[in-house]
Write a protein that holds these residues in place. Structure first.
Motif, PDB file in Angstrom:
ATOM      1  N   ASN A  10     -17.466 -42.226  -6.651  1.00 57.37           N
ATOM      2  CA  ASN A  10     -18.686 -41.750  -6.002  1.00 57.37           C
ATOM      3  C   ASN A  10     -19.947 -42.364  -6.619  1.00 57.37           C
ATOM      4  OD1 ASN A  10     -17.246 -40.022  -4.271  1.00 57.37           O
ATOM      5  ND2 ASN A  10     -17.145 -38.448  -5.851  1.00 57.37           N
ATOM      6  N   ARG A  11     -19.777 -43.445  -7.391  1.00 59.51           N
ATOM      7  CA  ARG A  11     -20.919 -44.145  -7.982  1.00 59.51           C
ATOM      8  C   ARG A  11     -21.154 -45.438  -7.203  1.00 59.51           C
ATOM      9  NH1 ARG A  11     -18.372 -44.470 -13.710  1.00 59.51           N
ATOM     10  NH2 ARG A  11     -17.630 -42.313 -13.864  1.00 59.51           N
ATOM     11  N   TYR A  12     -22.317 -45.549  -6.614  1.00 55.45           N
ATOM     12  CA  TYR A  12     -22.668 -46.689  -5.791  1.00 55.45           C
ATOM     13  C   TYR A  12     -23.955 -47.326  -6.332  1.00 55.45           C
ATOM     14  CZ  TYR A  12     -19.603 -44.334  -2.405  1.00 55.45           C
ATOM     15  OH  TYR A  12     -18.541 -43.721  -1.786  1.00 55.45           O
ATOM     16  N   CYS A  13     -24.225 -48.535  -5.896  1.00 56.27           N
ATOM     17  CA  CYS A  13     -25.541 -49.118  -6.151  1.00 56.27           C
ATOM     18  C   CYS A  13     -25.866 -50.111  -5.054  1.00 56.27           C
ATOM     19  CB  CYS A  13     -25.609 -49.773  -7.533  1.00 56.27           C
ATOM     20  SG  CYS A  13     -24.872 -51.414  -7.618  1.00 56.27           S
ATOM     21  N   LEU A  14     -27.142 -50.392  -4.900  1.00 58.50           N
ATOM     22  CA  LEU A  14     -27.610 -51.402  -3.969  1.00 58.50           C
ATOM     23  C   LEU A  14     -27.499 -52.770  -4.650  1.00 58.50           C
ATOM     24  CD1 LEU A  14     -30.616 -49.510  -2.345  1.00 58.50           C
ATOM     25  CD2 LEU A  14     -28.188 -49.501  -1.727  1.00 58.50           C
ATOM     26  N   PRO A  15     -27.511 -53.857  -3.881  1.00 54.77           N
ATOM     27  CA  PRO A  15     -27.139 -55.179  -4.413  1.00 54.77           C
ATOM     28  C   PRO A  15     -27.953 -55.678  -5.602  1.00 54.77           C
ATOM     29  CG  PRO A  15     -27.138 -55.215  -2.019  1.00 54.77           C
ATOM     30  CD  PRO A  15     -27.715 -53.895  -2.416  1.00 54.77           C
ATOM     31  N   ASN A  16     -29.223 -55.314  -5.708  1.00 51.22           N
ATOM     32  CA  ASN A  16     -30.080 -55.890  -6.751  1.00 51.22           C
ATOM     33  C   ASN A  16     -30.283 -54.973  -7.958  1.00 51.22           C
ATOM     34  OD1 ASN A  16     -30.670 -58.390  -5.368  1.00 51.22           O
ATOM     35  ND2 ASN A  16     -31.837 -57.139  -3.930  1.00 51.22           N
ATOM     36  N   GLU A  24     -20.657 -57.095 -13.235  1.00 52.79           N
ATOM     37  CA  GLU A  24     -20.244 -56.685 -14.571  1.00 52.79           C
ATOM     38  C   GLU A  24     -20.040 -55.178 -14.655  1.00 52.79           C
ATOM     39  OE1 GLU A  24     -22.463 -60.285 -17.064  1.00 52.79           O
ATOM     40  OE2 GLU A  24     -23.544 -58.427 -16.564  1.00 52.79           O
ATOM     41  N   ALA A  25     -20.920 -54.427 -13.980  1.00 46.34           N
ATOM     42  CA  ALA A  25     -20.789 -52.966 -13.976  1.00 46.34           C
ATOM     43  C   ALA A  25     -19.506 -52.534 -13.273  1.00 46.34           C
ATOM     44  CB  ALA A  25     -22.008 -52.332 -13.303  1.00 46.34           C
ATOM     45  N   LEU A  26     -19.141 -53.231 -12.203  1.00 43.41           N
ATOM     46  CA  LEU A  26     -17.879 -52.960 -11.514  1.00 43.41           C
ATOM     47  C   LEU A  26     -16.692 -53.226 -12.442  1.00 43.41           C
ATOM     48  CD1 LEU A  26     -18.464 -54.478  -7.962  1.00 43.41           C
ATOM     49  CD2 LEU A  26     -17.813 -52.108  -8.434  1.00 43.41           C
ATOM     50  N   ASP A  27     -16.702 -54.382 -13.085  1.00 40.77           N
ATOM     51  CA  ASP A  27     -15.603 -54.755 -13.964  1.00 40.77           C
ATOM     52  C   ASP A  27     -15.492 -53.818 -15.167  1.00 40.77           C
ATOM     53  OD1 ASP A  27     -15.089 -56.856 -12.259  1.00 40.77           O
ATOM     54  OD2 ASP A  27     -16.110 -58.361 -13.495  1.00 40.77           O
ATOM     55  N   TYR A  28     -16.618 -53.303 -15.607  1.00 42.14           N
ATOM     56  CA  TYR A  28     -16.662 -52.452 -16.803  1.00 42.14           C
ATOM     57  C   TYR A  28     -16.205 -51.019 -16.507  1.00 42.14           C
ATOM     58  CZ  TYR A  28     -18.461 -51.409 -21.513  1.00 42.14           C
ATOM     59  OH  TYR A  28     -18.590 -51.070 -22.847  1.00 42.14           O
ATOM     60  N   GLY A  29     -16.213 -50.654 -15.224  1.00 46.13           N
ATOM     61  CA  GLY A  29     -15.847 -49.289 -14.841  1.00 46.13           C
ATOM     62  C   GLY A  29     -17.017 -48.346 -14.716  1.00 46.13           C
ATOM     63  N   LEU A  30     -18.238 -48.897 -14.864  1.00 46.31           N
ATOM     64  CA  LEU A  30     -19.430 -48.067 -14.756  1.00 46.31           C
ATOM     65  C   LEU A  30     -19.762 -47.728 -13.306  1.00 46.31           C
ATOM     66  CD1 LEU A  30     -21.773 -46.914 -16.546  1.00 46.31           C
ATOM     67  CD2 LEU A  30     -23.024 -49.022 -16.030  1.00 46.31           C
ATOM     68  N   LEU A  31     -19.397 -48.624 -12.409  1.00 48.09           N
ATOM     69  CA  LEU A  31     -19.783 -48.565 -11.000  1.00 48.09           C
ATOM     70  C   LEU A  31     -18.543 -48.536 -10.112  1.00 48.09           C
ATOM     71  CD1 LEU A  31     -21.934 -48.995  -8.704  1.00 48.09           C
ATOM     72  CD2 LEU A  31     -21.750 -51.453  -9.187  1.00 48.09           C
ATOM     73  N   GLY A  32     -18.633 -47.799  -9.011  1.00 48.70           N
ATOM     74  CA  GLY A  32     -17.517 -47.740  -8.078  1.00 48.70           C
ATOM     75  C   GLY A  32     -17.593 -48.770  -6.964  1.00 48.70           C
ATOM     76  N   LYS A  33     -18.805 -48.983  -6.408  1.00 47.01           N
ATOM     77  CA  LYS A  33     -18.929 -49.883  -5.260  1.00 47.01           C
ATOM     78  C   LYS A  33     -20.370 -50.308  -5.069  1.00 47.01           C
ATOM     79  CE  LYS A  33     -17.801 -50.149  -0.284  1.00 47.01           C
ATOM     80  NZ  LYS A  33     -17.331 -49.395   0.905  1.00 47.01           N
ATOM     81  N   VAL A  34     -20.561 -51.568  -4.705  1.00 52.42           N
ATOM     82  CA  VAL A  34     -21.879 -52.068  -4.320  1.00 52.42           C
ATOM     83  C   VAL A  34     -22.000 -51.939  -2.810  1.00 52.42           C
ATOM     84  CG1 VAL A  34     -23.452 -54.045  -4.327  1.00 52.42           C
ATOM     85  CG2 VAL A  34     -21.843 -53.727  -6.226  1.00 52.42           C
ATOM     86  N   ILE A  35     -23.104 -51.361  -2.345  1.00 53.70           N
ATOM     87  CA  ILE A  35     -23.288 -51.164  -0.911  1.00 53.70           C
ATOM     88  C   ILE A  35     -24.629 -51.733  -0.472  1.00 53.70           C
ATOM     89  CG2 ILE A  35     -21.826 -49.110  -0.823  1.00 53.70           C
ATOM     90  CD1 ILE A  35     -24.394 -47.413  -0.774  1.00 53.70           C
ATOM     91  N   SER A  36     -24.721 -52.056   0.802  1.00 54.12           N
ATOM     92  CA  SER A  36     -25.966 -52.552   1.377  1.00 54.12           C
ATOM     93  C   SER A  36     -26.502 -51.647   2.479  1.00 54.12           C
ATOM     94  CB  SER A  36     -25.759 -53.964   1.951  1.00 54.12           C
ATOM     95  OG  SER A  36     -25.344 -54.869   0.961  1.00 54.12           O
ATOM     96  N   SER A  37     -25.661 -50.698   2.911  1.00 60.34           N
ATOM     97  CA  SER A  37     -26.024 -49.828   4.030  1.00 60.34           C
ATOM     98  C   SER A  37     -25.528 -48.413   3.787  1.00 60.34           C
ATOM     99  CB  SER A  37     -25.409 -50.370   5.322  1.00 60.34           C
ATOM    100  OG  SER A  37     -25.467 -49.416   6.360  1.00 60.34           O
ATOM    101  N   VAL A  38     -26.248 -47.469   4.321  1.00 53.75           N
ATOM    102  CA  VAL A  38     -25.840 -46.060   4.212  1.00 53.75           C
ATOM    103  C   VAL A  38     -24.481 -45.828   4.876  1.00 53.75           C
ATOM    104  CG1 VAL A  38     -27.012 -45.305   6.320  1.00 53.75           C
ATOM    105  CG2 VAL A  38     -26.664 -43.671   4.450  1.00 53.75           C
ATOM    106  N   ASP A  39     -24.150 -46.666   5.848  1.00 51.10           N
ATOM    107  CA  ASP A  39     -22.874 -46.517   6.543  1.00 51.10           C
ATOM    108  C   ASP A  39     -21.674 -46.790   5.631  1.00 51.10           C
ATOM    109  OD1 ASP A  39     -24.194 -45.944   8.935  1.00 51.10           O
ATOM    110  OD2 ASP A  39     -24.364 -48.068   9.459  1.00 51.10           O
ATOM    111  N   GLU A  40     -21.916 -47.405   4.472  1.00 46.62           N
ATOM    112  CA  GLU A  40     -20.836 -47.722   3.554  1.00 46.62           C
ATOM    113  C   GLU A  40     -20.530 -46.580   2.577  1.00 46.62           C
ATOM    114  OE1 GLU A  40     -20.948 -51.925   2.004  1.00 46.62           O
ATOM    115  OE2 GLU A  40     -22.923 -51.858   2.953  1.00 46.62           O
TER     116      GLU A  40
END
Length: 202
Positions: free
Chosen positions: A116-122, A184-200
């Motif tokens: 349930n951890r997401y972030c925007l691309p930048n 790097e955050a994805l690989d480290y386990g800090l982040l679940g998914k990078v998203i660009s849209s609320v639909d994701e």
């Protein structure tokens, strides 16, 4: 409802309607959207506002809550408060990083489960050792230094559990400022998914 100002004629009446003012409507719509925004330095005032919103939304329904975070960090215990409430309430909380998620901001970010951890691309992430101002008598210096050591150990354990890394690796990586890109955050386990849209959002 019409109100007449004293000593004024019929043409100077002030009309007031019971409609909700625009600011009030915006607040109602924002509440219905089940979004909480955390920006800027983390302090007790921000923590109180965020926790109040989270508890109110949790009382309103069990639907998911989105917490948007863009913060350079701040007061660790204020970050702890929001982190713990995210885990405490019944609804699923999705944290969404944007801009930068640093220090106590990252502490809040990992309050959500990894999926349930997401972030925007930048987005950029920053982890580092907790710190505090030390001053006063020698006995006070020793007490404060011990408290920082205890806080650091708790920090290592918390981020180890959140990422799947070991406390020892967290300690080693955060001896200095530890910046991570989204990859790097994805690989480290800090982040679940990078998203660009609320639909994701899952």
């Amino acid at each position: 409802m019409n109100y007449r100002l004293e000593d004024e004629d019929e043409d100077t009446r002030v009309d007031e309607t019971p409609d909700t003012p625009p600011a009030g409507k915006a607040e109602q719509l924002f509440f219905k959207s089940r979004n909480v925004i955390i920006t800027g330095a983390i302090d007790d005032k921000l923590a109180r506002r965020a926790v109040t919103q989270l508890l109110a939304l949790a009382e309103d329904s069990d639907d998911p809550i989105n917490v948007f975070i863009s913060s350079p960090g701040g007061h660790v215990e204020s970050g702890d408060m929001v982190h713990d409430i995210i885990k405490f309430i019944r609804p699923k909380v999705r944290t969404i990083g944007s801009g930068w998620v640093a220090s106590a901001g990252a502490l809040i970010f990992v309050g959500a489960e990894r999926e349930n951890r997401y972030c925007l691309p930048n987005t950029r992430f920053l982890l580092h050792q907790p710190s505090g101002g030390i001053g006063g008598q020698v006995s006070d210096l020793m007490i404060q230094a011990e408290q920082i050591r205890i806080m650091a150990e708790r920090f290592h354990k918390l981020f180890a559990e959140a990422t799947g890394q070991t406390p020892e690796k967290i300690a080693e990586d955060t001896r200095r400022d530890f910046w991570l890109t989204t990859k790097e955050a994805l690989d480290y386990g800090l982040l679940g998914k990078v998203i660009s849209s609320v639909d994701e959002l899952a």
